[in-house]
Enzyme design. Structure first.
Site, short mmCIF file in Angstrom:
data_model
loop_
_atom_site.label_atom_id
_atom_site.label_comp_id
_atom_site.label_asym_id
_atom_site.label_seq_id
_atom_site.Cartn_x
_atom_site.Cartn_y
_atom_site.Cartn_z
CG ASP A 136 -1.90 7.88 0.68
OD1 ASP A 136 -0.83 8.43 0.13
OD2 ASP A 136 -2.52 8.06 -0.07
CG ASP A 195 -2.44 2.67 6.71
OD1 ASP A 195 -2.60 2.00 5.18
OD2 ASP A 195 -2.94 3.29 6.70
CG ASP A 216 -1.93 0.79 1.49
OD1 ASP A 216 -2.44 1.70 0.60
OD2 ASP A 216 -2.20 1.54 2.95
#
Length: 273
Positions: A11, A215, A9
């Site tokens: 961001d 996250d 991922d």
């Protein structure tokens, strides 16, 4: 030695949640390149955003955009894919869902029932204010092809009601760090990861181990299907639970610092570094 394939991922993971910096991860990124380990970006960001970011990152590997809606494979990699793909200049494109236009049309009649604001309802100045992005990056973020993010300002109950309504059209809603994303039912970071893993596996002489780092809630599918799932600690929300994976790692450090720690640890365990 087992081959390693990394899916990450952006961001809040490879990029700092607040500053979008990846400085803390530079050295670990370079280690992956040194050992010819592909690092596939798997993000909610758009193709237009990724083109610029990949340049900054020095990224040469395939990338997955808009929460698993499409995979772009650089032609220079000469990966053999045994199915028809769309020719997009320097890339081959594999799409998994409907167009953004279809998603907007399907939710036009829902705007009076629920409180939400889609990207198509915003100006780039609105997006700058919400995300802290600069003008150029905000404009790029709005150039979507397969998904429509929305700022959800209603209850979780209402969100589930809208999910049920859209299910009949094979459309789902995935929650990310800041936005909820309208997308095709079969668009998923995990599906795209597994498809691309099969591509690599079909051309490998040895077993491939997949490592996924994320996250947010929209990373759970990808994390749950990876051989090595790594939850990156966030400064703004609790770490997502990865169902049925008691072996999921949770980093000590936040964002790119935690990302680098996890990469270095895996390289060490694999006897690579």
């Amino acid at each position: 030695m087992t081959s390693l394939l990394v899916f990450s991922d952006l961001d809040g993971t490879l990029l700092d949640h607040h500053t979008y910096s990846f400085d803390a991860a530079r050295s670990a990124l370079q280690s992956l390149k040194t050992f010819s380990i592909p690092c596939v970006i798997n993000t909610s960001k758009t193709f237009k955003e990724l083109i610029i970011l990949r340049d900054e990152l020095g990224h040469q590997d395939p990338f997955i955009v808009e929460n698993g809606s499409a995979v772009y494979i650089p032609k220079h990699l000469s990966l053999f894919i045994d199915e028809p793909l769309e020719d997009c200049g320097d890339y081959w494109l594999k799409a998994f869902g409907p167009t953004r236009k279809t998603l907007i049309e399907l939710t036009n009649d829902q705007t009076e029932k629920y409180t939400f604001k889609r990207f198509s309802d915003m100006s780039y100045q609105d997006l700058m204010s919400i995300t802290g992005l600069g003008e150029e990056n905000a404009k790029l973020a709005m150039q979507r092809e397969f998904t429509e993010p929305m700022l959800w300002n209603d209850s979780n109950l209402a969100l589930n009601a809208l999910r049920q309504h859209l299910d009949q059209f094979d459309v789902q809603i995935q929650k990310g760090g800041r936005f909820s994303h309208l997308m095709g039912k079969h668009c998923d970071k995990a599906n795209a990861m597994l498809w691309l893993t099969d591509v690599y596996e079909s051309q490998a002489d040895e077993k491939i181990t997949t490592m996924a780092l994320g996250d947010g809630e929209n990373d759970i599918g990808m994390l749950s299907k990876a051989d090595i799932p790594v939850v990156i600690r966030s400064p703004v929300h609790a770490p997502p639970e990865v169902p049925n994976r008691s072996d999921a790692w949770l980093t000590d450090a936040y964002g790119p610092e935690g990302w680098a720690q996890a990469i270095n640890l895996v390289l060490s365990k694999q006897g690579i570094s």
